[in-house]
Design a protein around this motif. Structure first.
Motif, PDB file in Angstrom:
ATOM      1  N   ILE A   1      46.288  36.428  37.191  1.00 44.29           N
ATOM      2  CA  ILE A   1      46.036  37.433  36.160  1.00 44.29           C
ATOM      3  C   ILE A   1      47.060  37.261  35.045  1.00 44.29           C
ATOM      4  N   GLY A   2      46.570  36.924  33.870  1.00 47.28           N
ATOM      5  CA  GLY A   2      47.404  36.854  32.679  1.00 47.28           C
ATOM      6  C   GLY A   2      46.992  37.933  31.698  1.00 47.28           C
ATOM      7  N   ALA A   3      47.502  37.855  30.493  1.00 43.85           N
ATOM      8  CA  ALA A   3      47.237  38.872  29.473  1.00 43.85           C
ATOM      9  C   ALA A   3      46.676  38.220  28.218  1.00 43.85           C
ATOM     10  N   GLN A   4      45.742  38.929  27.571  1.00 39.53           N
ATOM     11  CA  GLN A   4      45.213  38.513  26.283  1.00 39.53           C
ATOM     12  C   GLN A   4      45.220  39.724  25.352  1.00 39.53           C
ATOM     13  N   LEU A   5      45.886  39.582  24.220  1.00 38.26           N
ATOM     14  CA  LEU A   5      46.007  40.706  23.292  1.00 38.26           C
ATOM     15  C   LEU A   5      44.925  40.652  22.225  1.00 38.26           C
ATOM     16  N   HIS A   6      43.911  41.508  22.373  1.00 35.60           N
ATOM     17  CA  HIS A   6      42.970  41.810  21.298  1.00 35.60           C
ATOM     18  C   HIS A   6      43.537  43.015  20.564  1.00 35.60           C
ATOM     19  N   SER A   7      44.158  42.787  19.440  1.00 34.59           N
ATOM     20  CA  SER A   7      44.921  43.857  18.790  1.00 34.59           C
ATOM     21  C   SER A   7      44.050  45.028  18.377  1.00 34.59           C
ATOM     22  N   TRP A   8      42.801  44.764  17.966  1.00 34.42           N
ATOM     23  CA  TRP A   8      41.974  45.828  17.406  1.00 34.42           C
ATOM     24  C   TRP A   8      41.479  46.825  18.450  1.00 34.42           C
ATOM     25  N   VAL A   9      41.494  46.460  19.747  1.00 31.94           N
ATOM     26  CA  VAL A   9      41.072  47.402  20.786  1.00 31.94           C
ATOM     27  C   VAL A   9      42.237  47.792  21.698  1.00 31.94           C
ATOM     28  N   THR A  10      43.460  47.501  21.286  1.00 38.98           N
ATOM     29  CA  THR A  10      44.650  47.839  22.066  1.00 38.98           C
ATOM     30  C   THR A  10      45.479  48.871  21.299  1.00 38.98           C
ATOM     31  N   PRO A  11      45.743  50.029  21.885  1.00 39.37           N
ATOM     32  CA  PRO A  11      46.588  51.003  21.191  1.00 39.37           C
ATOM     33  C   PRO A  11      48.036  50.518  21.125  1.00 39.37           C
ATOM     34  N   PRO A  12      48.834  51.107  20.222  1.00 42.96           N
ATOM     35  CA  PRO A  12      48.510  52.158  19.239  1.00 42.96           C
ATOM     36  C   PRO A  12      47.677  51.618  18.072  1.00 42.96           C
TER      37      PRO A  12
ATOM     38  N   GLY B   1      37.586  24.232  44.388  1.00 42.49           N
ATOM     39  CA  GLY B   1      39.041  24.178  44.514  1.00 42.49           C
ATOM     40  C   GLY B   1      39.774  24.476  43.233  1.00 42.49           C
ATOM     41  N   VAL B   2      39.111  25.186  42.316  1.00 45.11           N
ATOM     42  CA  VAL B   2      39.681  25.450  41.001  1.00 45.11           C
ATOM     43  C   VAL B   2      39.931  26.947  40.840  1.00 45.11           C
ATOM     44  N   GLY B   3      41.174  27.322  40.560  1.00 47.12           N
ATOM     45  CA  GLY B   3      41.493  28.702  40.259  1.00 47.12           C
ATOM     46  C   GLY B   3      41.183  29.021  38.806  1.00 47.12           C
ATOM     47  N   LEU B   4      41.000  30.311  38.510  1.00 49.27           N
ATOM     48  CA  LEU B   4      40.765  30.770  37.149  1.00 49.27           C
ATOM     49  C   LEU B   4      41.973  31.575  36.680  1.00 49.27           C
ATOM     50  N   ASN B   5      42.524  31.178  35.549  1.00 55.88           N
ATOM     51  CA  ASN B   5      43.631  31.906  34.951  1.00 55.88           C
ATOM     52  C   ASN B   5      43.034  32.907  33.978  1.00 55.88           C
ATOM     53  N   CYS B   6      43.007  34.168  34.428  1.00 56.95           N
ATOM     54  CA  CYS B   6      42.240  35.221  33.765  1.00 56.95           C
ATOM     55  C   CYS B   6      43.113  35.946  32.745  1.00 56.95           C
ATOM     56  N   MET B   7      42.866  35.691  31.470  1.00 57.46           N
ATOM     57  CA  MET B   7      43.637  36.292  30.388  1.00 57.46           C
ATOM     58  C   MET B   7      42.980  37.622  30.027  1.00 57.46           C
ATOM     59  N   VAL B   8      43.464  38.681  30.661  1.00 56.03           N
ATOM     60  CA  VAL B   8      42.804  39.990  30.649  1.00 56.03           C
ATOM     61  C   VAL B   8      43.235  40.797  29.424  1.00 56.03           C
ATOM     62  N   ASP B   9      42.247  41.363  28.702  1.00 55.15           N
ATOM     63  CA  ASP B   9      42.615  42.201  27.563  1.00 55.15           C
ATOM     64  C   ASP B   9      42.520  43.677  27.951  1.00 55.15           C
ATOM     65  N   TYR B  10      42.860  44.563  27.003  1.00 53.51           N
ATOM     66  CA  TYR B  10      43.051  45.975  27.327  1.00 53.51           C
ATOM     67  C   TYR B  10      41.786  46.660  27.845  1.00 53.51           C
ATOM     68  N   PRO B  11      40.619  46.529  27.204  1.00 53.78           N
ATOM     69  CA  PRO B  11      39.440  47.203  27.742  1.00 53.78           C
ATOM     70  C   PRO B  11      39.108  46.791  29.170  1.00 53.78           C
ATOM     71  N   VAL B  12      39.361  45.560  29.533  1.00 53.56           N
ATOM     72  CA  VAL B  12      39.126  45.109  30.907  1.00 53.56           C
ATOM     73  C   VAL B  12      40.185  45.683  31.842  1.00 53.56           C
ATOM     74  N   ALA B  13      41.430  45.689  31.390  1.00 57.32           N
ATOM     75  CA  ALA B  13      42.533  46.141  32.253  1.00 57.32           C
ATOM     76  C   ALA B  13      42.430  47.615  32.613  1.00 57.32           C
ATOM     77  N   VAL B  14      41.738  48.415  31.801  1.00 56.92           N
ATOM     78  CA  VAL B  14      41.634  49.855  32.086  1.00 56.92           C
ATOM     79  C   VAL B  14      40.258  50.225  32.631  1.00 56.92           C
ATOM     80  N   ASP B  15      39.431  49.236  32.966  1.00 55.09           N
ATOM     81  CA  ASP B  15      38.117  49.476  33.551  1.00 55.09           C
ATOM     82  C   ASP B  15      38.201  49.243  35.060  1.00 55.09           C
ATOM     83  N   PRO B  16      38.111  50.303  35.877  1.00 55.31           N
ATOM     84  CA  PRO B  16      38.280  50.137  37.324  1.00 55.31           C
ATOM     85  C   PRO B  16      37.302  49.144  37.948  1.00 55.31           C
ATOM     86  N   VAL B  17      36.063  49.090  37.452  1.00 52.62           N
ATOM     87  CA  VAL B  17      35.092  48.160  38.023  1.00 52.62           C
ATOM     88  C   VAL B  17      35.516  46.714  37.755  1.00 52.62           C
TER      89      VAL B  17
END
Length: 333
Positions: free
Chosen positions: A102-113, A70-86
């Motif tokens: 679906i939330g967001a997680q900023l890994h600056s070193w793998v996120t453009p620019p 009965g527990v949901g997961l709050n998924c803090m998605v970063d850029y490489p995951v967000a652009v991977d269709p699988v």
């Protein structure tokens, strides 16, 4: 290029006016957040080339275990995951439980620019110039929207890199909740932020609801927590000596590096301290052995599952129920 000359930020304790007064009907609740990210060697320098998301194949089965509880997961998605269709397909299926987010997680070193030199200082996005931090945040937010058809409402800055402009940038882009502060932790030694004045209670700041990752002090000397813990860090094995003597321990609510006995003691203490919303966390690559220091083999992976079983049992005994982002926002007002 971005230099590392700026001084990292110390985040001030919440004032009485900033504290969230949760309604009585909310009771005491908990959230589970997951830093959903690429795999990389945690002992090596950060590298933009490390973008694999193969560990996401373990996410679906893990999610089913949480959903059955009965527990949901709050998924803090970063850029490489967000652009991977699988990976997007796996996470989209998880949303069918009606409790995950679906939330967001900023890994600056793998996120453009890509305008900064990758080093420990710039890996904390809040240390970047505001225009570059904003551009990376926009790239991440738009990628999540394009992949999931969702504008994320909850955010985490990777490496807890919440800077002086981060909350206002988030609020102006429609985010409602930040969970980038790790209560009682100080990362200034590695170029990061200082949260030693932040406790486990939720608060509002700059138009955002802040839900710090829950950490508490336990032990006979817990009232002297921050100062004593800091001083003990200057002695050889000082913090370990205090912990083994039952005098002072700092316990974050995560299965990563925290054994079950300490986790249960941390839960008990947080609830005794009147924390109304406990926020747990872990990293998605931990779900598959071999990607993080916390799960190296099948035995570690089984221990991870047992950790959560014991935690959910203790929370149930305290009458603490899982909650969702919708319920948190409604209760926060």
């Amino acid at each position: 290029m971005v230099s590392n000359a700026a001084r990292p930020r110390r985040h001030d304790a919440a004032t009485a006016d900033e504290r969230i007064i949760w309604p009585a009907a909310f009771g005491q609740r908990f959230l589970v957040t997951v830093d959903v990210e690429e795999e990389f060697d945690w002992t090596a320098p950060l590298d933009r080339r490390h973008r694999s998301t193969k560990a996401m194949r373990a996410f679906g089965p893990a999610h089913r275990r949480f959903a059955e509880a009965g527990v949901g997961l709050n998924c803090m998605v970063d850029y490489p995951v967000a652009v991977d269709p699988v990976a997007v397909g796996i996470l989209s299926e998880c949303l069918g439980d009606g409790r995950s987010e679906i939330g967001a997680q900023l890994h600056s070193w793998v996120t453009p620019p890509y305008q900064e030199v990758v080093d420990p200082f710039t890996s904390h996005a809040g240390n970047l110039p505001i225009a570059l931090e904003a551009a990376k945040l926009d790239m991440l937010t738009d990628a999540i929207d394009a992949s999931f058809g969702i504008r994320p409402r909850i955010f985490r800055s990777g490496r807890y890199g919440l800077g002086p402009s981060s909350l206002s940038l988030l609020a102006s882009r429609g985010y409602r909740i930040d969970s980038s502060m790790r209560a009682l932790h100080d990362y200034h030694a590695v170029g990061g932020m200082n949260f030693s004045a932040i406790d486990a209670h939720g608060f509002r700041r700059e138009g955002m609801v802040e839900l710090p990752l829950t950490s508490v002090y336990t032990g006979l000397l817990r009232r002297r927590g921050a100062g004593l813990y800091r001083r003990a860090g200057r002695w050889p094995h000082g913090r370990g000596v205090l912990a083994r003597a039952g005098l002072l321990s700092r316990i974050p609510l995560t299965p990563e590096g925290v054994d079950i006995r300490d986790a249960l003691a941390g839960i008990d203490q947080a609830l005794a301290d009147g924390v109304r919303l406990l926020t747990f966390s872990f990293h998605s690559p931990t779900l598959e052995p071999g990607h993080t220091p916390y799960v190296r083999d099948a035995r570690d992976r089984a221990r991870f599952d047992r950790w959560w079983d014991a935690v959910f049992d203790r929370l149930a005994k305290h009458g603490v129920a899982a909650t969702t982002i919708d319920e948190v926002l409604a209760a926060a007002g």
